[in-house]
Design a protein around this motif. Sequence first.
Motif, PDB file in Angstrom:
ATOM      1  N   SER A  16       0.687  -1.195  -0.021  1.00  0.00           N
ATOM      2  CA  SER A  16      -0.156   0.244   0.148  1.00  0.00           C
ATOM      3  C   SER A  16       0.929   1.476  -0.166  1.00  0.00           C
ATOM      4  CB  SER A  16      -0.940   0.113   1.259  1.00  0.00           C
ATOM      5  OG  SER A  16      -1.911  -1.161   1.093  1.00  0.00           O
ATOM      6  N   ARG A  20       0.893   4.261  -2.881  1.00  0.00           N
ATOM      7  CA  ARG A  20       0.590   5.404  -2.375  1.00  0.00           C
ATOM      8  C   ARG A  20       1.399   5.973  -1.233  1.00  0.00           C
ATOM      9  NH1 ARG A  20      -4.640   6.829  -4.215  1.00  0.00           N
ATOM     10  NH2 ARG A  20      -5.480   4.993  -5.416  1.00  0.00           N
ATOM     11  N   TRP A  22       2.338   8.994  -0.347  1.00  0.00           N
ATOM     12  CA  TRP A  22       1.850  10.135   0.160  1.00  0.00           C
ATOM     13  C   TRP A  22       0.703   9.989   1.373  1.00  0.00           C
ATOM     14  CZ3 TRP A  22       0.638   8.631  -4.669  1.00  0.00           C
ATOM     15  CH2 TRP A  22      -0.600   8.343  -4.908  1.00  0.00           C
ATOM     16  N   GLU A  23       0.251   8.852   1.311  1.00  0.00           N
ATOM     17  CA  GLU A  23      -0.826   8.605   2.273  1.00  0.00           C
ATOM     18  C   GLU A  23      -0.167   8.321   3.492  1.00  0.00           C
ATOM     19  OE1 GLU A  23      -4.115   8.511   2.039  1.00  0.00           O
ATOM     20  OE2 GLU A  23      -4.645   8.575  -0.076  1.00  0.00           O
ATOM     21  N   GLU A  24      -0.566   9.310   4.440  1.00  0.00           N
ATOM     22  CA  GLU A  24      -0.089   9.193   5.660  1.00  0.00           C
ATOM     23  C   GLU A  24      -0.513   8.099   6.691  1.00  0.00           C
ATOM     24  OE1 GLU A  24       0.571  12.317   9.875  1.00  0.00           O
ATOM     25  OE2 GLU A  24       0.832  12.969   7.837  1.00  0.00           O
ATOM     26  N   ARG A  25      -1.928   7.847   6.584  1.00  0.00           N
ATOM     27  CA  ARG A  25      -2.641   6.828   7.333  1.00  0.00           C
ATOM     28  C   ARG A  25      -1.833   5.481   7.077  1.00  0.00           C
ATOM     29  NH1 ARG A  25      -7.851   5.157   3.426  1.00  0.00           N
ATOM     30  NH2 ARG A  25      -6.788   6.171   1.696  1.00  0.00           N
ATOM     31  N   PHE A  26      -1.367   5.165   5.904  1.00  0.00           N
ATOM     32  CA  PHE A  26      -0.783   3.907   5.513  1.00  0.00           C
ATOM     33  C   PHE A  26       0.555   3.876   6.220  1.00  0.00           C
ATOM     34  CE2 PHE A  26      -3.240   3.646   1.358  1.00  0.00           C
ATOM     35  CZ  PHE A  26      -4.344   3.104   1.872  1.00  0.00           C
ATOM     36  N   THR A  50       7.022  10.615   7.709  1.00  0.00           N
ATOM     37  CA  THR A  50       5.937  11.158   7.862  1.00  0.00           C
ATOM     38  C   THR A  50       5.880  12.704   8.208  1.00  0.00           C
ATOM     39  OG1 THR A  50       5.181  10.211   9.827  1.00  0.00           O
ATOM     40  CG2 THR A  50       4.686   8.987   7.987  1.00  0.00           C
TER      41      THR A  50
END
Length: 71
Positions: A16, A20, A22-26, A50
């Motif tokens: 993941s 992606r 740039w997706e901080e949640r991942f 992050t």
Amino acid sequence: MWKKQHDRAWPLLEESVRRRPWEERFLNQLAACYFQNGYLRQAERVLSATADGSEPDTVTTMLLLAKIKLA
């Protein structure tokens, strides 16, 4: 992760993040997964990525970083 199967979640989260980055949640989930598997240095590196080298700005990130430092 919620089933405490961190070893099985690890490759999925890495994929993941590859798709992606740039997706901080991942990134946060991957750091938590590394921490749960005992890879403290990798978890800390992901968290610092992050925060772009500065201090973490969310409470969950700060708590995870504190857990890593204590471990």
